[in-house]
Design a protein around this motif. Structure first.
Motif, short mmCIF file in Angstrom:
data_model
loop_
_atom_site.label_atom_id
_atom_site.label_comp_id
_atom_site.label_asym_id
_atom_site.label_seq_id
_atom_site.Cartn_x
_atom_site.Cartn_y
_atom_site.Cartn_z
N ARG A 121 0.84 -1.20 0.00
CA ARG A 121 0.00 0.00 0.00
C ARG A 121 0.87 1.25 0.00
NH1 ARG A 121 -0.23 2.01 5.23
NH2 ARG A 121 0.59 0.55 6.76
N CYS A 122 0.22 2.39 -0.26
CA CYS A 122 0.87 3.70 -0.21
C CYS A 122 -0.23 4.75 -0.26
CB CYS A 122 1.86 3.87 -1.37
SG CYS A 122 1.09 3.92 -3.01
N GLU A 123 0.17 5.98 -0.33
CA GLU A 123 -0.75 7.08 -0.58
C GLU A 123 -0.20 7.86 -1.77
OE1 GLU A 123 -2.39 8.28 3.83
OE2 GLU A 123 -0.81 9.50 2.95
N THR A 175 -5.15 13.73 -1.12
CA THR A 175 -4.50 12.46 -0.79
C THR A 175 -5.44 11.29 -1.02
OG1 THR A 175 -3.15 13.58 0.87
CG2 THR A 175 -3.32 11.18 1.05
N TYR A 176 -4.95 10.25 -1.68
CA TYR A 176 -5.72 9.04 -1.96
C TYR A 176 -4.95 7.83 -1.42
CZ TYR A 176 -7.90 12.12 -5.41
OH TYR A 176 -8.53 13.16 -6.03
N ALA A 177 -5.65 6.94 -0.75
CA ALA A 177 -5.04 5.69 -0.27
C ALA A 177 -5.03 4.69 -1.42
CB ALA A 177 -5.85 5.13 0.90
N ARG A 203 -7.10 2.66 -6.07
CA ARG A 203 -7.56 3.36 -4.87
C ARG A 203 -8.25 2.40 -3.92
NH1 ARG A 203 -10.90 8.52 -6.33
NH2 ARG A 203 -11.39 8.25 -4.15
#
Length: 129
Positions: free
Chosen positions: A79-81, A88-90, A127
């Motif tokens: 995971r990241c952002e 900001t999107y996960a 996302r």
């Protein structure tokens, strides 16, 4: 050849990236940020990239291939952002993206330049729902 590539990546990281991180944080210009955690250090990092939208998701072109630190960190964490336009999107999944889909996502004139440079290594950043 590896030493030359490492030197080039160090130069980019310590010069160009510093300015583009500021632009991406401010939501200015074409840059996005990928926020990730170091797989060895546990330290938080921000890496500027050019991302293209694909529906609700994003496409990244791996200019320097899959051996760069940001990509290896994201794959290790799963995971990241991403910060795009100041939002900001996960991201919770990363998948190989077919070159034709990646090119279409970047559109013209970027796709034209990517074709000229023979870029074919794209990733789809999904996302989190």
């Amino acid at each position: 050849m590896r030493g030359l590539r490492d030197a080039w990546l160090w130069l980019i990281k310590n010069t160009l990236n510093r300015g583009t991180v500021r632009l991406a944080r401010a939501g200015r210009g074409p840059f996005a940020l990928v926020r990730h955690v170091g797989r060895k250090t546990g330290r938080a990092y921000e890496t500027p990239l050019l991302l293209a939208r694909l529906g609700d998701d994003f496409v990244a072109e791996l200019t320097y291939g899959p051996d760069v630190s940001w990509y290896r960190n994201v794959m290790a964490a799963g995971r990241c952002e991403v910060v795009v336009g100041g939002v900001t999107y996960a991201i919770d999944r990363i998948e190989v993206c077919p070159p034709e889909v990646g090119m279409r996502a970047f559109g013209h004139p970027a796709a034209f330049v990517l074709r000229l440079m023979r870029r074919r290594d794209f990733r789809l950043l999904r996302r989190a729902s």
